[in-house]
Design an enzyme around this catalytic site. Structure first.
Site, PDB file in Angstrom:
ATOM      1  N   GLU A   1       0.854  -1.187   0.000  1.00 24.89           N
ATOM      2  CA  GLU A   1       0.000   0.000   0.000  1.00 24.89           C
ATOM      3  C   GLU A   1       0.896   1.246   0.000  1.00 24.89           C
ATOM      4  O   GLU A   1       1.929   1.264   0.675  1.00 24.89           O
ATOM      5  CB  GLU A   1      -0.870   0.008   1.268  1.00 24.89           C
ATOM      6  CG  GLU A   1      -1.855   1.153   1.332  1.00 24.89           C
ATOM      7  CD  GLU A   1      -2.598   1.217   2.674  1.00 24.89           C
ATOM      8  OE1 GLU A   1      -2.058   0.737   3.684  1.00 24.89           O
ATOM      9  OE2 GLU A   1      -3.717   1.749   2.687  1.00 24.89           O
TER      10      GLU A   1
ATOM     11  N   LYS B   1     -10.403   0.724  -1.018  1.00 29.15           N
ATOM     12  CA  LYS B   1     -10.295   0.451   0.435  1.00 29.15           C
ATOM     13  C   LYS B   1     -11.514   0.985   1.181  1.00 29.15           C
ATOM     14  O   LYS B   1     -11.889   2.157   1.029  1.00 29.15           O
ATOM     15  CB  LYS B   1      -9.026   1.112   0.971  1.00 29.15           C
ATOM     16  CG  LYS B   1      -8.743   0.826   2.442  1.00 29.15           C
ATOM     17  CD  LYS B   1      -7.426   1.509   2.839  1.00 29.15           C
ATOM     18  CE  LYS B   1      -7.021   1.225   4.264  1.00 29.15           C
ATOM     19  NZ  LYS B   1      -5.775   1.980   4.609  1.00 29.15           N
TER      20      LYS B   1
ATOM     21  N   CYS C   1      -4.717  -3.200   4.164  1.00 32.32           N
ATOM     22  CA  CYS C   1      -4.266  -2.706   5.476  1.00 32.32           C
ATOM     23  C   CYS C   1      -5.335  -2.778   6.588  1.00 32.32           C
ATOM     24  O   CYS C   1      -5.675  -3.855   7.035  1.00 32.32           O
ATOM     25  CB  CYS C   1      -3.722  -1.281   5.315  1.00 32.32           C
ATOM     26  SG  CYS C   1      -2.625  -0.782   6.655  1.00 32.32           S
TER      27      CYS C   1
END
Ligand code: NAG
Ligand code: NAG
Ligand code: NAG
Ligand code: NAG
Ligand code: NAG
Ligand code: NAG
Ligand code: NAG
Ligand code: NAG
Length: 523
Positions: free
Chosen positions: A81, A180, A213
């Site tokens: 990321e 995300k 993440c």
């Protein structure tokens, strides 16, 4: 009889085609921990040429990793990321780094036709890297999507900005795009997608799912991809800041793979100044390769073989019931308890007083049981058993049930739960279990030097995390990290419109009615 050369050739060709498309039992995975080159911190946006220059510097390094991985036979490589443009942006300063990333249904090979959806030099380069090296490439870049007043949530600058993972297959085709969903609180430069996207794709080496993440701490999309969509491997670009004792990258991510019984390819950004290091290739039976380095600023490539379909492999665990053992034994004697903080959560602790023993600690609905034997009890190290059952509220809100055995920073009990990275106490054996109200429990074992336990740790079907013969190195912590998703507050993007938004939509409705009236009058 000798077959005609041409028919021999064509049989070889057919055989090769079959080999290429038929299912593989195993595949080779690569992850690259990248020491990202950051942009200069500026208040004003740079030109798109300057933005591309920085991104090309990072992609030059990723290119080497991709070529090396491909040479060693890797089928897929995951990069981190923020690995192409870094971080520390405002909404405005990020904009020149963004590209319009189309829906993969467009069936697009940017390497062939880069201008089809507007300028896309980053997607073009990634696509060519995938095709030229015949490897799947997973990267994290930024997507921009125009919107207008018809959309009540459209930001005032007229577009959305998404933290986005992309996957190009070995022909360079865009096969996955994921926005995300669980943004970290510092990611003010990005917008939330309206709902969690469940992104999967099939290959000859298994079914893949993808997220990013902070997503790994929440139910959607992470858990749904595994439990409902039955993916074999999760692709996981991350920029993970390590937090001891329970949330360092290698520790938590390997535990998630074991708890969810799935492969997880985790590529972290490398920035020791921000406590970012720790990548790995994890499987349902634990870590196959991992990297943790706080000494250098170097990037690192990891490569390892994995089962394409872990759920049909012989080492796959049958369903674990995480509370079965703990709920059915008579609790051990509870000793004197005290309270202490771990990452802002108030745990109930009890000290391990003797060299061997049986101990129970409870908090609210959760009772944690520990049976243990130390090889020797040292004067200069203290261990506690801790329990926490509550909502964590700092840097994100999520409900936890945790049972943990851990080393205190020093012999002062007030330091229990603080960061500690080394230990000297060897345990001959242990069994940790808890009366969890959730069946999502991630078993963590972290050893001295922030290292993972190679083998010898077992999860039993009844929910015990045990070691019969001890670990290779002294123990920092042995933890059952439970997530009780049903008790989480709603996701920030799902909270009903309030204040500005509500006034805005009320306003739009008014305008719409006026508009209807206008049409009506004119006609
Ligand atoms: C982020 O950028 C700002 C200026 O835009 C700067 O003051 C700050 O030091 C930067 N932070 C980091 C961690 O680089
Ligand atoms: C993947 O393959 C399975 C069958 O093996 C099929 O059911 C599923 O729809 C496919 N998914 C995608 C995203 O193509
Ligand atoms: C990194 O971790 C150390 C030890 O836990 C902590 O003191 C420090 O504040 C962390 N740094 C950042 C940038 O979060
Ligand atoms: C980091 O990379 C440099 C240059 O390749 C090398 O000399 C050095 O030994 C590496 N350091 C570590 C800790 O791997
Ligand atoms: C696990 O075992 C407990 C205690 O026997 C039982 O109440 C619970 O329903 C079981 N949970 C699952 C997910 O099977
Ligand atoms: C702990 O309990 C087990 C039975 O549950 C028993 O066999 C063992 O002797 C106990 N250990 C200690 C040190 O009390
Ligand atoms: C533990 O050690 C005993 C005796 O050395 C051995 O029989 C057993 O297989 C070992 N267990 C594990 C899980 O390694
Ligand atoms: C929204 O409208 C209400 C009255 O309808 C008003 O009290 C409130 O201040 C407005 N909120 C914003 C953020 O404009």
């Amino acid at each position: 009889m000798i077959s005609e050369p041409s028919s021999l050739l064509s049989s070889v060709f057919v055989l090769l085609m079959i080999l290429k498309t038929s299912a593989l039992d195993k595949y080779i995975a690569a992850v690259y921990e990248h020491s990202v080159i950051l942009s200069e911190a500026t208040q004003k946006p740079v030109s798109s040429e300057e933005a591309l220059k920085l991104m090309n510097k990072n992609m030059d390094i990723l290119e080497e990793a991709i070529q090396t991985a491909a040479t060693q036979g890797a089928h897929i490589i995951v990069t981190p990321e923020d690995g192409i443009y870094g971080f520390n942006f405002t909404r405005e300063t990020l904009y020149p780094y963004l590209e319009d990333i189309p829906d993969p249904q467009a069936n697009w090979i940017p390497c062939d036709d880069s201008q089809r959806f507007g300028p896309a030099p980053v997607q073009e380069r990634l696509s060519c890297l995938a095709r030229d090296n015949s490897i799947y490439v997973v990267a994290n870049i930024g997507d921009k999507k125009q919107c207008d007043y018809m959309d009540p949530k459209c930001p005032s600058d007229g577009h959305y900005q998404y933290n986005t993972n992309v996957v190009f297959d070995s022909d360079g085709k865009l096969v996955a795009r994921y926005h995300k969903y669980n943004l970290f609180k510092t990611e003010v430069q990005f917008d939330f997608p309206k709902k969690p996207e469940l992104v999967t794709f099939n290959t000859s080496f298994g079914k893949f799912g993808i997220f990013t993440c902070f997503d790994i701490l929440f139910h959607d999309p992470a858990v749904t991809l595994v439990s409902k969509l039955k993916v074999d491997t999760i692709l996981f670009p991350t920029a993970w800041m390590n937090v001891l004792p329970h949330l360092t990258a290698v520790e938590f991510h390997s535990a998630w793979a074991v708890g969810m019984q799935v492969n997880l390819l985790s590529a972290n950004t490398h920035k020791t100044g921000m406590n970012m290091t720790g990548s790995g290739i994890y499987a349902p039976d634990g870590s196959h390769a991992y990297h943790y380095d706080v000494e250098s600023e170097n990037g690192t490539l990891l490569i390892s073989e994995l089962n394409s379909r872990p759920s049909v492999s012989p080492t796959y665990l049958p369903m674990v019931n995480w509370s079965l053992y703990a709920s059915n034994i008579k609790p051990f004697p509870e000793d004197r308890n005290f309270r202490g903080l771990i990452f802002f959560d108030e745990f109930t602790f009890s000290k391990l007083k003797s060299q061997a023993g049986n101990l129970t600690v409870c908090q609210k609905d959760l009772c944690c049981h520990l049976s243990y034997r130390m090889i020797e009890q040292r004067e200069d190290e203290v261990y506690v058993l801790g329990a926490f059952d509550g909502l964590h509220v700092v840097e994100g809100e999520y409900y936890l049930q945790i049972c943990t055995l851990l080393k205190c920073k020093n012999t002062d009990l007030q330091t229990c739960g603080e960061s500690v990275t080394t230990a000297h106490t060897h345990f001959g054996s242990f069994s940790l279990s808890g009366t969890f109200s959730t069946n999502y429990v991630f078993p963590e074992v972290l050893l001295s030097g922030v290292q993972l336990a190679p083998r010898g740790i077992q999860v039993l079907n009844d929910g015990q995390l045990i070691s019969q013969n001890g670990t290779s190195k002294p123990i920092l912590t042995v933890t059952l990290f439970g997530r009780w998703y049903e008790k989480d507050p709603p996701h920030p993007a799902q909270v009903p419109l309030r204040g500005y938004g509500q006034n805005m939509s009320a306003l739009s409705l008014q305008y719409f009615l006026v508009f209807l009236l206008f049409i009506h009058t004119v006609l």
